[in-house]
Design an enzyme around this catalytic site. Structure first.
Site, PDB file in Angstrom:
ATOM      1  N   GLU A 146      42.767  -5.263 -79.899  1.00  0.00           N
ATOM      2  CA  GLU A 146      41.990  -4.547 -80.921  1.00  0.00           C
ATOM      3  C   GLU A 146      40.530  -4.955 -80.838  1.00  0.00           C
ATOM      4  O   GLU A 146      40.219  -6.130 -80.668  1.00  0.00           O
ATOM      5  CB  GLU A 146      42.473  -4.869 -82.350  1.00  0.00           C
ATOM      6  CG  GLU A 146      43.754  -4.213 -82.756  1.00  0.00           C
ATOM      7  CD  GLU A 146      44.165  -4.537 -84.192  1.00  0.00           C
ATOM      8  OE1 GLU A 146      43.291  -4.731 -85.061  1.00  0.00           O
ATOM      9  OE2 GLU A 146      45.376  -4.607 -84.421  1.00  0.00           O
TER      10      GLU A 146
ATOM     11  N   GLU B 145      48.723 -10.468 -85.506  1.00  0.00           N
ATOM     12  CA  GLU B 145      47.867 -11.214 -86.437  1.00  0.00           C
ATOM     13  C   GLU B 145      48.654 -11.987 -87.496  1.00  0.00           C
ATOM     14  O   GLU B 145      48.496 -11.766 -88.694  1.00  0.00           O
ATOM     15  CB  GLU B 145      46.874 -10.273 -87.113  1.00  0.00           C
ATOM     16  CG  GLU B 145      45.883  -9.682 -86.147  1.00  0.00           C
ATOM     17  CD  GLU B 145      44.747  -8.930 -86.835  1.00  0.00           C
ATOM     18  OE1 GLU B 145      44.793  -8.773 -88.059  1.00  0.00           O
ATOM     19  OE2 GLU B 145      43.814  -8.512 -86.134  1.00  0.00           O
TER      20      GLU B 145
HETATM   21  C1  BGP Z   1      43.314  -5.816 -88.030  1.00  0.00           C
HETATM   22  C2  BGP Z   1      44.667  -5.144 -88.132  1.00  0.00           C
HETATM   23  C3  BGP Z   1      44.618  -3.663 -87.981  1.00  0.00           C
HETATM   24  C4  BGP Z   1      43.405  -2.996 -88.583  1.00  0.00           C
HETATM   25  C5  BGP Z   1      42.115  -3.748 -88.299  1.00  0.00           C
HETATM   26  C6  BGP Z   1      40.913  -3.242 -89.063  1.00  0.00           C
HETATM   27  O1  BGP Z   1      43.323  -6.983 -88.767  1.00  0.00           O
HETATM   28  O2  BGP Z   1      45.543  -5.658 -87.152  1.00  0.00           O
HETATM   29  O3  BGP Z   1      45.827  -3.143 -88.434  1.00  0.00           O
HETATM   30  O4  BGP Z   1      43.587  -2.582 -89.862  1.00  0.00           O
HETATM   31  O5  BGP Z   1      42.256  -5.114 -88.557  1.00  0.00           O
HETATM   32  O6  BGP Z   1      40.889  -3.802 -90.340  1.00  0.00           O
HETATM   33  P1  BGP Z   1      40.548  -3.001 -91.630  1.00  0.00           P
HETATM   34  O7  BGP Z   1      41.507  -1.871 -91.668  1.00  0.00           O
HETATM   35  O8  BGP Z   1      40.742  -3.965 -92.745  1.00  0.00           O
HETATM   36  O9  BGP Z   1      39.134  -2.565 -91.506  1.00  0.00           O
END
Ligand code: BGP
Length: 480
Positions: free
Chosen positions: A381, A172
């Protein structure tokens, strides 16, 4: 087109049913075995940068409990597990002499996974830059990082590519760059759009350089970046809003995806940036490097879509007004001046953190990548962050099951449409630290007994969704 469930193609036998994590969010042991300090270790110690000042010093203690965690993955039946390597465990100072203890830790983790036939998917960079490189030359703002990142990645390829078939270069880039250099909410906490576009270009070069090194080195396996892509919708058929949708996607998504997949920036965005004197310096040699670092697949991190109207506003406040507290309805409306205003989609529900829930959006994302780039996609993800409650050793999370099920059905529909999807990694396997949202925003199949104020027992408990995903995998998706 609209398809009935019975008309969907079955998932291929090789489909990678997986789940994901990132080093900083799970490992803890932040100073053990010669690990160096990362920019996240430092950033979270500044007051009010994270929810209730949470940090990843202990996180969910995966560093000491990885065998227990991998045994749980095996019990669930995972075919793949995506994790990231902490650069500062391998090079405590970002460069120089590699730290054997760091390499050993990941080597053991990989062996443990392989012992259960779980395919490791290794993310090379998930945001935890060695602090030393930030201090020495400003991290992503210096071209020096291209060489250091490539050397770090090459050590990983040399050490692990006999056992690893899937590599994610940068996680990301769009998120760590915009949050780090425009919104100031991630390290290094800068708010400056010119510096953001410059740092972003350097990150593009680093990404391409690592992919090029991978290909040149003749390592087996595949490599690609993971990108946070949520398609945008026009609020309605007002042509101005439709144009705003196109502008938003070019600026927020294709500005990265085009570079990855074609080696070129979208001309429309670059032209505007040049006018605004915000464009990065792109040399002839840069162009060549970008063109020689085309990935094997696009890693898709999908959480939500955006819905936009045209913006007539001139200035950017730099305040996204994010909901990091889990109090529904507390996020502010985002506006990109003269481009778009983000509005609520009347057709879609939102989570307690105001993230829009849109399963069809993942099909649209997949279809867009296929038609624009014709590259295979690895979903790296996707998941639901929610409050979970541990009661008598059980966690009932029907909301998560529903979320994952609907998204997987749309993925199956996209594959039936003709999109090449290599696999699916839910976010996340165990509960973990959410960068800015503490521990209460939970994503895992496995509950971890800790919260913002106490590490408690750190014991693991299987949620209902654990057993549900187990059945999905056992039936290779027929159970969906
Ligand atoms: C993505 C990241 C992850 C994770 C996920 C959920 O952007 O790659 O590392 O954290 O989001 O986001 P959040 O933890 O802000 O809910």
């Amino acid at each position: 087109m609209n398809m009935r469930h019975s008309e969907l193609d079955p998932f291929p036998k090789t489909f990678l049913w997986g789940s994901a994590s990132a080093a900083y969010q799970i490992e803890g042991a932040y100073q053990e075995d010669e690990k160096g300090i990362s920019v996240w270790d430092t950033f979270v110690k500044q007051p009010n940068t994270t929810f209730k000042n949470t940090d990843g010093d202990v996180a969910v203690d995966h560093y000491h409990r990885f065998k227990e965690d991998v045994a749980l993955m095996a019990e669930l039946g995972l075919k793949a597990y995506r994790f990231s390597i902490a650069w500062s465990r391998i090079f405590p100072n970002g460069k120089g002499q590699a730290n054997q203890a760091g390499l050993d830790f990941y080597s053991q983790l990989i062996d443990e996974l392989l012992a259960y036939n779980i395919e490791p998917i290794v993310t090379i960079y998930h945001w935890d830059l060695p602090q030393a490189l930030q201090d020495q030359y400003g991290g992503w703002e210096s071209r020096q990082i291209v060489e250091d990142f490539t050397r770090y990645a090459t050590i990983l390829f040399d050490t692990f590519s006999d056992r690893v078939n899937y590599w994610v270069s940068l996680n990301e880039q769009n998120v760590f760059i915009t949050h780090g250099y425009l919104l100031g909410t991630h390290p290094p906490g800068v708010r400056d759009s010119k510096r953001m576009f410059a740092a972003n270009h350097i990150a593009n070069l680093a990404n391409a350089s690592v992919i090029k090194a991978f290909k040149k080195g003749g390592y087996k396996g595949q490599i690609g970046p993971s990108f946070n892509y949520g398609p945008s919708y026009a609020f309605d058929s007002d042509p101005l809003n439709v144009l705003a949708k196109i502008d938003t996607e070019e600026l927020m998504s294709f500005f990265w995806l085009d570079v990855y997949a074609t080696g070129r920036y979208p001309r429309t965005v670059m032209k505007q940036l040049e006018k605004l004197k915000l464009a990065p310096v792109v040399t002839e040699a840069d162009q060549q490097l970008l063109a020689s670092g085309i990935p094997d697949f696009i890693g898709l991190n999908y959480y939500q879509t955006a819905t936009v109207k045209a913006s007539t506003n001139d200035s950017f406040s730099g305040d996204m007004g994010m909901n990091n507290s889990g109090k529904k309805g507390t996020s502010k409306e985002i506006e990109i001046p003269r481009v778009s205003k983000f509005v609520k989609n009347p057709y879609l529900e939102q989570t307690n953190w105001d993230w829009t829930i849109d399963p069809i959006g993942i099909r649209i994302a997949l279809r867009t990548i296929e038609s624009r780039y014709r590259l295979p996609v690895l979903i790296t993800e996707n998941g639901l962050g929610e409050y979970d409650k541990l009661e008598h050793g059980e966690i009932h999370d029907p909301y998560r099951i529903e979320y994952l099920q609907k998204h997987l059905q749309e993925i199956q529909a996209a594959m039936t449409d003709g999109v090449q999807v290599l696999g699916y990694c839910s976010w996340s396997f165990t509960d973990l630290l959410s960068w800015l949202n503490g521990y209460q925003k939970r994503y895992g199949f496995v509950y971890v007994d800790r919260d913002e104020t106490s590490e408690r027992t750190l014991n693991r408990y299987k949620k209902d969704s654990f057993y549900w995903y187990q059945k999905v995998i056992q039936t290779n998706g027929d159970y969906l």
